[in-house]
Design an enzyme around this catalytic site. Sequence first.
Site, mmCIF file in Angstrom:
data_model
loop_
_atom_site.group_PDB
_atom_site.id
_atom_site.type_symbol
_atom_site.label_atom_id
_atom_site.label_comp_id
_atom_site.label_asym_id
_atom_site.label_seq_id
_atom_site.Cartn_x
_atom_site.Cartn_y
_atom_site.Cartn_z
ATOM 1 N N ASN A 41 -10.932 -2.926 -6.200
ATOM 2 C CA ASN A 41 -10.112 -1.964 -6.964
ATOM 3 C C ASN A 41 -10.711 -1.574 -8.322
ATOM 4 O O ASN A 41 -10.271 -0.605 -8.950
ATOM 5 C CB ASN A 41 -8.684 -2.494 -7.184
ATOM 6 C CG ASN A 41 -7.814 -2.429 -5.938
ATOM 7 O OD1 ASN A 41 -6.898 -3.225 -5.762
ATOM 8 N ND2 ASN A 41 -8.094 -1.476 -5.052
ATOM 9 N N ASP B 204 0.818 -1.210 0.000
ATOM 10 C CA ASP B 204 0.000 0.000 0.000
ATOM 11 C C ASP B 204 0.863 1.276 0.000
ATOM 12 O O ASP B 204 1.972 1.285 0.530
ATOM 13 C CB ASP B 204 -0.903 -0.018 1.245
ATOM 14 C CG ASP B 204 -2.058 0.954 1.122
ATOM 15 O OD1 ASP B 204 -2.288 1.482 0.014
ATOM 16 O OD2 ASP B 204 -2.730 1.191 2.134
HETATM 17 C C1 FPP Z 1 -2.115 0.005 -3.270
HETATM 18 O O1 FPP Z 1 -1.589 1.312 -3.238
HETATM 19 C C2 FPP Z 1 -1.502 -0.725 -4.370
HETATM 20 C C3 FPP Z 1 -2.175 -1.379 -5.341
HETATM 21 C C4 FPP Z 1 -3.645 -1.443 -5.417
HETATM 22 C C5 FPP Z 1 -1.454 -2.052 -6.438
HETATM 23 C C6 FPP Z 1 -0.200 -2.779 -6.065
HETATM 24 C C7 FPP Z 1 0.528 -3.103 -7.301
HETATM 25 C C8 FPP Z 1 1.861 -3.081 -7.428
HETATM 26 C C9 FPP Z 1 2.798 -2.780 -6.333
HETATM 27 C C10 FPP Z 1 2.434 -3.316 -8.771
HETATM 28 C C11 FPP Z 1 3.194 -4.583 -8.916
HETATM 29 C C12 FPP Z 1 2.346 -5.749 -9.076
HETATM 30 C C13 FPP Z 1 2.687 -6.811 -9.858
HETATM 31 C C14 FPP Z 1 1.994 -8.083 -9.651
HETATM 32 C C15 FPP Z 1 3.739 -6.743 -10.869
HETATM 33 P P1 FPP Z 1 -2.586 2.534 -3.447
HETATM 34 O O2 FPP Z 1 -2.688 2.813 -4.882
HETATM 35 O O3 FPP Z 1 -3.889 2.231 -2.775
HETATM 36 O O4 FPP Z 1 -1.836 3.684 -2.706
HETATM 37 P P2 FPP Z 1 -2.516 4.894 -1.908
HETATM 38 O O5 FPP Z 1 -3.252 4.293 -0.760
HETATM 39 O O6 FPP Z 1 -1.359 5.717 -1.484
HETATM 40 O O7 FPP Z 1 -3.420 5.604 -2.886
#
Ligand code: FPP
Length: 253
Positions: A76, A28
């Site tokens: 998501n 996250d």
């Molecule tokens: C949450 O951060 C993250 C995600 C929903 C996506 C995670 C994906 C990756 C790290 C990419 C790599 C994955 C693969 C399988 C290659 P957020 O977007 O919710 O962050 P925020 O809370 O700061 O908005």
Amino acid sequence: MILNRFKKKKEIEVEKDKLPQHIAFIMDGNGRWARRRGLPRTAGHHEGGKTLLEMIKVCNELGVKAITVYAFSTENWSRPKDEVNYLMDLPSQYINKYLPKIKEANIKMNFIGFIDQLPDKMKYDIEVAIEQTKHNTGMVFTIAINYGSQDELIHATKQIAQEVKDEKMSIEDITKDYFSSKLMTKGLPDVDLLIRTSGEIRISNFLLWQISYSELYFTNKYWPDFNEKELKKAIIDYQSRNRRFGGLKGEIK
Ligand code: FPP
């Protein structure tokens, strides 16, 4: 005396014989990492992908048996279309680029989630990744895509209910092991350590059954800033805990 004060503190090392067998990651903070830099959210996911590669490498080298990462939840889909498209494409990009290295490192790729509902291209790449690493015997690397734990539990319950209805199963025989065998994580060791980055202290519908006795570790670091040093800090913290599994005494197995 004075010199002693400046002596470097001896660094605590990860104890190899007390490693968590299975580590789950809630990756996250990508969006916030990007916003802080005035970048689009997708730049955060791109950077987060690099952290993931580092985690795969370090966990494999340490001898961790399994890691599971939350790449895309069933919730998501409600994100902006551009971001959803980016997140849908990222695993394929990584698979295409790094599969030969993953194969060579004896890592077995696995996926959990409602894969049927994913775009055809991703389904194809997932199949290839599973097929090409199916004989590997090292660390199992599981990516959760379109995954939600509550839906997973409902799905398992429906399967068992159908078996009972069809008289293939009796209610008395529904044990914890049997229930586990109906989950998408079938065959994986229990999660010993769950790590969530970015300062949020919640589980967000990830592996609810599987983390029943996990140690939980939360850090304020955003996922793109998480690294080998931070991982080792988490493992050392885990190793300092007294896991009782509901009993009175005990230590990490
Ligand atoms: C949450 O951060 C993250 C995600 C929903 C996506 C995670 C994906 C990756 C790290 C990419 C790599 C994955 C693969 C399988 C290659 P957020 O977007 O919710 O962050 P925020 O809370 O700061 O908005």
